[in-house]
Motif scaffolding. Structure first.
Motif, PDB file in Angstrom:
ATOM      1  N   GLY A   1       0.850  -1.184   0.000  1.00 53.79           N
ATOM      2  CA  GLY A   1       0.000   0.000   0.000  1.00 53.79           C
ATOM      3  C   GLY A   1       0.884   1.231   0.000  1.00 53.79           C
ATOM      4  N   ASN A   2       0.762   2.073  -1.010  1.00 56.66           N
ATOM      5  CA  ASN A   2       1.689   3.190  -1.174  1.00 56.66           C
ATOM      6  C   ASN A   2       1.766   4.079   0.062  1.00 56.66           C
ATOM      7  N   LEU A   3       0.655   4.248   0.760  1.00 60.93           N
ATOM      8  CA  LEU A   3       0.631   5.098   1.954  1.00 60.93           C
ATOM      9  C   LEU A   3       1.382   4.484   3.120  1.00 60.93           C
ATOM     10  N   THR A   4       1.802   3.211   2.990  1.00 57.27           N
ATOM     11  CA  THR A   4       2.542   2.559   4.077  1.00 57.27           C
ATOM     12  C   THR A   4       4.009   2.350   3.744  1.00 57.27           C
ATOM     13  N   GLY A   5       4.391   2.493   2.485  1.00 57.29           N
ATOM     14  CA  GLY A   5       5.744   2.149   2.070  1.00 57.29           C
ATOM     15  C   GLY A   5       6.792   3.165   2.492  1.00 57.29           C
ATOM     16  N   MET A   6       7.998   2.673   2.729  1.00 59.51           N
ATOM     17  CA  MET A   6       9.152   3.529   3.016  1.00 59.51           C
ATOM     18  C   MET A   6      10.398   2.844   2.466  1.00 59.51           C
ATOM     19  N   TYR A   7      11.280   3.625   1.825  1.00 60.25           N
ATOM     20  CA  TYR A   7      12.538   3.041   1.375  1.00 60.25           C
ATOM     21  C   TYR A   7      13.717   3.890   1.848  1.00 60.25           C
ATOM     22  N   ASN A   8      14.852   3.230   1.963  1.00 60.93           N
ATOM     23  CA  ASN A   8      16.071   3.867   2.448  1.00 60.93           C
ATOM     24  C   ASN A   8      16.803   4.512   1.275  1.00 60.93           C
ATOM     25  N   ALA A   9      16.694   5.820   1.171  1.00 60.36           N
ATOM     26  CA  ALA A   9      17.345   6.533   0.073  1.00 60.36           C
ATOM     27  C   ALA A   9      18.853   6.578   0.249  1.00 60.36           C
ATOM     28  N   GLY A  10      19.318   6.393   1.480  1.00 57.09           N
ATOM     29  CA  GLY A  10      20.757   6.386   1.734  1.00 57.09           C
ATOM     30  C   GLY A  10      21.440   5.174   1.146  1.00 57.09           C
ATOM     31  N   THR A  11      20.778   4.037   1.138  1.00 57.83           N
ATOM     32  CA  THR A  11      21.378   2.813   0.608  1.00 57.83           C
ATOM     33  C   THR A  11      20.952   2.530  -0.835  1.00 57.83           C
ATOM     34  N   LEU A  12      19.709   2.841  -1.185  1.00 51.69           N
ATOM     35  CA  LEU A  12      19.203   2.554  -2.529  1.00 51.69           C
ATOM     36  C   LEU A  12      19.390   3.710  -3.498  1.00 51.69           C
ATOM     37  N   GLY A  13      19.617   4.914  -2.978  1.00 51.88           N
ATOM     38  CA  GLY A  13      19.536   6.095  -3.820  1.00 51.88           C
ATOM     39  C   GLY A  13      18.072   6.454  -4.002  1.00 51.88           C
ATOM     40  N   LYS A  14      17.794   7.477  -4.777  1.00 55.95           N
ATOM     41  CA  LYS A  14      16.413   7.895  -4.997  1.00 55.95           C
ATOM     42  C   LYS A  14      15.777   7.050  -6.100  1.00 55.95           C
ATOM     43  N   VAL A  15      14.631   6.491  -5.806  1.00 53.45           N
ATOM     44  CA  VAL A  15      13.909   5.654  -6.760  1.00 53.45           C
ATOM     45  C   VAL A  15      12.745   6.466  -7.303  1.00 53.45           C
ATOM     46  N   TYR A  16      12.749   6.697  -8.621  1.00 53.34           N
ATOM     47  CA  TYR A  16      11.761   7.576  -9.241  1.00 53.34           C
ATOM     48  C   TYR A  16      10.628   6.788  -9.896  1.00 53.34           C
TER      49      TYR A  16
END
Length: 259
Positions: free
Chosen positions: A152-167
């Motif tokens: 569910g998009n409203l629940t997701g979180m990703y680590n931009a420090g390790t993955l970089g920015k995901v567009y």
């Protein structure tokens, strides 16, 4: 926990809902966040409501599209401007529970993962709870995720420090699924779900899920345009999606014990 969370909220003509959405962010027990609201050339009172919060909150910022460009372009603008260690998304008609960020950041650090999501409750268009919960899978593989959208998009979180920015790919609908597919594929660590519902999704009458024909069309485009599958592979993937959606994922929506 000192990690900063960037919250991306695209909005268009959301004057009915945006105030409650922003207030759900302000109510977070985790305080190291920035809220980036991208107004997609709204023609109602949305921007006026947002500006009322900005005058009092230094960690809320608004970005404006001069013409309406859609959710994908708006999300990508927010991602580009984000400065947080983690990136999360909250659409302008949904809500977070107060402990959402605190519990999710703690969970991700504890388990050393790059992508995390949670269960979420459902409410109707007027904000009345439906006493139903969409349960998160404990773990999610890329192969399983290709079959159906389990985050569910409203629940997701990703680590931009390790993955970089995901567009986001520039598709009219379902671009959120493609963001998470990219993030899950990019991560070499497990993708994990939190069983506790940490957010509340507003079921709209005009939503994609309420129109099964549109759902088929846009899910086909995820495979064909978003992932670049051939026509035969896109069709076969859509058939797998239909089975997964109606006979597997549907069992995740359960009667909630909320009172």
């Amino acid at each position: 926990m000192n990690q900063k969370v960037s919250i991306i909220t695209p909005t268009y003509n959301s004057e009915r809902f945006i105030k409650a959405t922003i207030q759900s962010v302000l109510s977070q027990t985790y305080t190291n966040w920035e809220l980036l609201i991208i107004d997609d050339a709204s023609t109602d009172g949305t921007l006026e409501i947002i500006n009322g919060f900005i005058s009092k909150q230094k960690n809320i910022n608004v970005l404006q599209n001069q013409v309406n460009q859609g959710a994908a372009v708006s999300r990508n603008l927010g991602i580009k401007k984000a400065s947080g260690d983690f990136i999360a998304f909250l659409d302008s008609d949904d809500l977070w529970k107060p402990s959402k960020l605190e519990k999710q950041v703690e969970f991700m650090i504890k388990h050393n993962i790059d992508v995390c999501f949670s269960s979420y409750d459902l409410m109707d268009e007027n904000g009345k709870l439906l006493y139903k919960t969409v349960k998160a899978l404990p773990k999610l593989t890329y192969k399983k995720f290709l079959k159906c959208n389990y985050i569910g998009n409203l629940t997701g979180m990703y680590n931009a420090g390790t993955l970089g920015k995901v567009y986001s790919p520039n598709l009219l609908k379902r671009q959120d699924w493609l963001i998470w597919l990219k993030a899950v594929e990019k991560s070499k660590k497990p993708t994990m779900g939190i069983e506790e519902p940490l957010a509340i999704y507003r079921v709209r009458k005009k939503s994609i899920s309420s129109n099964k024909i549109n759902m088929l069309k846009y899910n086909y485009l995820v495979y064909r345009k978003g992932l670049g599958f051939s026509v035969p592979k896109s069709i076969s993937s859509l058939m797998v999606f239909l089975y997964e959606y109606f006979f597997v994922k549907s069992k995740q929506t359960v009667t909630s014990q909320m009172k």
